[in-house]
Design a protein around this motif. Structure first.
Motif, short mmCIF file in Angstrom:
data_model
loop_
_atom_site.label_atom_id
_atom_site.label_comp_id
_atom_site.label_asym_id
_atom_site.label_seq_id
_atom_site.Cartn_x
_atom_site.Cartn_y
_atom_site.Cartn_z
N THR A 74 0.91 -1.68 -0.04
CA THR A 74 0.01 -0.03 0.29
C THR A 74 1.24 1.30 0.30
O THR A 74 0.50 2.02 -0.94
N LEU A 75 1.55 1.49 0.61
CA LEU A 75 2.77 2.42 0.52
C LEU A 75 3.27 2.40 -0.31
O LEU A 75 3.61 3.22 -0.64
N LYS A 76 3.60 1.70 -1.10
CA LYS A 76 4.40 1.84 -2.78
C LYS A 76 3.62 2.23 -3.06
O LYS A 76 3.74 3.16 -4.58
N SER A 77 2.10 1.82 -3.42
CA SER A 77 1.50 2.74 -4.35
C SER A 77 0.81 4.29 -3.99
O SER A 77 1.13 4.57 -4.81
N GLU A 78 0.81 4.05 -2.87
CA GLU A 78 0.64 5.24 -2.75
C GLU A 78 1.94 6.55 -3.16
O GLU A 78 1.81 7.83 -2.68
N LEU A 79 3.04 5.49 -2.10
CA LEU A 79 4.35 7.08 -3.31
C LEU A 79 4.24 6.98 -5.04
O LEU A 79 4.70 8.26 -5.49
N GLY A 80 4.24 5.57 -5.36
CA GLY A 80 4.05 5.94 -6.75
C GLY A 80 2.82 7.12 -6.94
O GLY A 80 3.52 7.84 -7.91
N GLU A 81 1.83 6.84 -6.61
CA GLU A 81 0.92 8.50 -6.85
C GLU A 81 1.41 9.33 -6.33
O GLU A 81 1.33 9.97 -6.98
N LEU A 82 2.06 9.91 -5.05
CA LEU A 82 1.86 11.10 -4.88
C LEU A 82 3.47 11.42 -5.97
O LEU A 82 3.41 13.25 -6.06
N GLU A 83 4.26 10.57 -6.28
CA GLU A 83 5.31 10.89 -7.51
C GLU A 83 4.22 11.09 -9.20
O GLU A 83 5.28 12.08 -9.24
N SER A 84 3.97 10.84 -8.87
CA SER A 84 2.63 11.06 -9.72
C SER A 84 2.14 12.64 -10.35
O SER A 84 2.01 13.07 -10.57
N SER A 85 1.35 12.07 -8.80
CA SER A 85 1.10 13.80 -8.92
C SER A 85 1.71 14.85 -8.24
O SER A 85 1.71 16.37 -9.57
N MET A 86 3.02 14.66 -7.87
CA MET A 86 3.80 15.62 -7.94
C MET A 86 4.20 16.45 -8.62
O MET A 86 4.53 17.50 -9.48
N LYS A 87 4.96 15.13 -9.72
CA LYS A 87 5.37 15.40 -11.87
C LYS A 87 4.08 16.26 -12.38
O LYS A 87 4.66 16.96 -13.00
N THR A 88 2.85 15.54 -12.53
CA THR A 88 1.65 16.57 -12.74
C THR A 88 1.40 18.02 -12.52
O THR A 88 1.34 18.34 -13.37
N LEU A 89 1.79 17.90 -10.66
CA LEU A 89 1.77 19.43 -10.72
C LEU A 89 2.64 20.77 -11.10
O LEU A 89 2.72 21.60 -11.27
N GLU A 90 4.43 19.92 -11.13
CA GLU A 90 4.79 20.46 -11.51
C GLU A 90 5.29 20.94 -13.04
O GLU A 90 5.08 22.34 -13.28
N LYS A 91 4.40 19.56 -13.77
CA LYS A 91 4.30 20.47 -15.08
C LYS A 91 2.89 21.18 -15.08
O LYS A 91 3.01 22.56 -16.57
N GLU A 92 1.59 20.94 -14.30
CA GLU A 92 0.52 22.06 -14.46
C GLU A 92 0.91 23.46 -14.37
O GLU A 92 1.14 24.73 -14.85
N ILE A 93 2.36 23.46 -13.32
CA ILE A 93 2.72 25.12 -13.08
C ILE A 93 4.05 25.62 -13.71
O ILE A 93 4.22 26.65 -13.98
N ALA A 94 4.42 25.29 -14.47
CA ALA A 94 5.24 25.14 -15.17
C ALA A 94 4.46 25.69 -16.88
O ALA A 94 4.55 26.85 -17.37
N ASP A 95 3.07 24.97 -17.14
CA ASP A 95 2.43 25.75 -18.02
C ASP A 95 1.94 26.35 -17.77
O ASP A 95 1.60 27.51 -18.63
N LEU A 96 1.19 26.61 -16.56
CA LEU A 96 1.01 28.11 -15.86
C LEU A 96 2.17 29.17 -15.89
O LEU A 96 1.48 30.12 -16.46
N GLU A 97 3.21 29.07 -15.89
CA GLU A 97 4.58 30.15 -15.61
C GLU A 97 4.63 30.31 -16.90
O GLU A 97 4.78 31.43 -17.71
#
Length: 412
Positions: A185-208
């Protein structure tokens, strides 16, 4: 940070490898010692069994020899001097018969139980069925009862050890399954967190990037506005100058083209004169070129007002866009910070959970060794417990019957 985490995981893996190798070495040594002890125990058991069989055979042969009729006759002649009274002889003969019966009973019990102590008592009973033999029988009965009691206690201890082994095994197996499920479960959550963080970073880059492009477009619009405003104002200045010139001319005194009136003309006033030219410059101030220039000036002023209004609206729209985009970027960055903290906690929790899994594996390996020791110490006893208890009961019963015969009594 990733490099530090990788170094930490590598160090942990090296430590785990070293601990596992040490554990395997200790387990191999324990297994080797166990095999050596088992081999020695088997060899000693075979030797003791062989010696006991030889002893039993010799004792049985000795009992047969001592219990034969010839031996009784010989003992009677040897230990029956002429001066002994007839009553004493009869008592001795009866004692010999009792001793023979007791010895035969004890010899049969010794043969069934394969117990050299019973065989020794059988020999002693054949030779000397007196108080010492009775004491020996009592002592052996006490020893057999003590052995029986000890064997029962050992059986109970073995059962308790087996029960504790089962409980511990189930406990660590359950904890291992829970820990493995938690780790997954923790590994799955970590994978989701990493994916979510990458998505947020991409969204920030797009907004900027959008904000940067919007800023560039706004700068171009502002330059166009300033150029248009400058052109409109310059046009208005030119139109104003032109109007001022024309208005100055049309405000001068109007030209009067009437000639001096003669006496003859006066005499003829009554007759209508032909129409002449209109006054030069009449109505020029409100129409014609002046009117057209005034209309163009008014249009230029309206266009300036419209362009200025559009510029203000565009600037307000840009400022709103910048504020909204900045707020969205800050929100996403805050989300990344929160997710990073959650990720760090989850990673620490995962390390702790994986340590728990390794510890559970070690405990289960230890329990396997414990199970082998329990089987080695208790398997034979548990499988043969009822047989061994029954055999001891039979030995005790035979001893009691032998004692009763020696005492001249009969058990019901």
């Amino acid at each position: 940070i990733q490099l530090a985490e990788a170094d930490e995981k590598n160090a942990q893996a090296q430590q785990d490898l070293e601990d596992t190798q040490k554990s395997m070495t200790a387990d191999d040594k324990f297994l080797l010692d166990l095999k050596e002890k088992c081999a020695a125990a088997d060899q000693e058991y075979d030797m003791r069994k062989k010696l006991r069989d030889e002893e039993m055979q010799a004792v049985s042969e000795a009992i047969a020899i001592l219990s034969s009729d010839d031996a009784h006759d010989l003992f009677s002649r040897t230990f029956n001097p002429a001066f002994i009274q007839v009553r004493r002889v009869k008592r001795s003969q009866r004692g010999g018969r009792v001793a023979g019966a007791a010895a035969s009973l004890l010899a049969a019990a010794a043969s069934r139980a394969s117990d050299p102590r019973l065989a020794a008592l059988a020999v002693a009973a054949a030779k000397d069925p007196l108080e010492k033999v009775k004491q020996a029988i009592d002592q052996l009965i006490a020893e057999l009862k003590a052995e029986k009691k000890l064997e029962i206690a050992t059986r109970d201890e073995c059962i308790n050890r087996e029960h504790e082994y089962q409980k511990s095994t189930e406990k660590f197996e359950r904890e291992k399954v829970d820990a493995e499920s938690k780790a997954a479960t923790l590994k799955s959550e970590l994978g989701e967190l990493e994916s979510s963080m990458k998505t947020l970073e991409k969204e920030i880059a797009d907004l900027e990037l959008q904000m940067k492009r919007k800023g560039e477009d706004r700068a171009m619009e502002k330059r166009d506005f300033q150029e248009t405003l400058a052109d409109q104002r310059a046009t208005q200045e030119l139109l104003k100058k032109a109007l001022n010139v024309l208005r100055a001319v049309y405000k001068k005194k109007e030209v009067n083209r009437e000639a001096p009136v003669s006496l003859l003309a006066r005499a003829r006033r009554a007759e209508p004169a032909p129409p002449g030219f209109e006054t030069y410059g009449a109505n020029r101030a409100s129409g014609g070129v002046v009117g057209l220039l005034e209309k163009i000036l008014k249009d230029a002023q309206l266009m300036e007002a419209e362009v200025t209004r559009d510029e203000k609206d565009a600037e307000k729209e840009y400022q709103d866009f910048v504020a909204d985009t900045t707020a969205a970027v800050e929100t996403k960055r805050a989300a990344i910070v929160n997710k990073s903290e959650t990720k760090a906690r989850s990673e620490q929790d995962l390390i702790s959970t994986e340590d728990d899994i390794r510890n559970n594996m070690k405990e289960l390996e230890t329990l396997i060794n414990t199970k082998q020791a329990i089987d080695l110490e208790c398997s034979f006893l548990l499988k043969n417990f009822d047989i061994r208890q029954e055999a001891r009961d039979e030995e005790i019963e035979a001893l009691q019957e032998g004692k009763a015969i020696l005492m001249g009594m009969k058990l019901d």
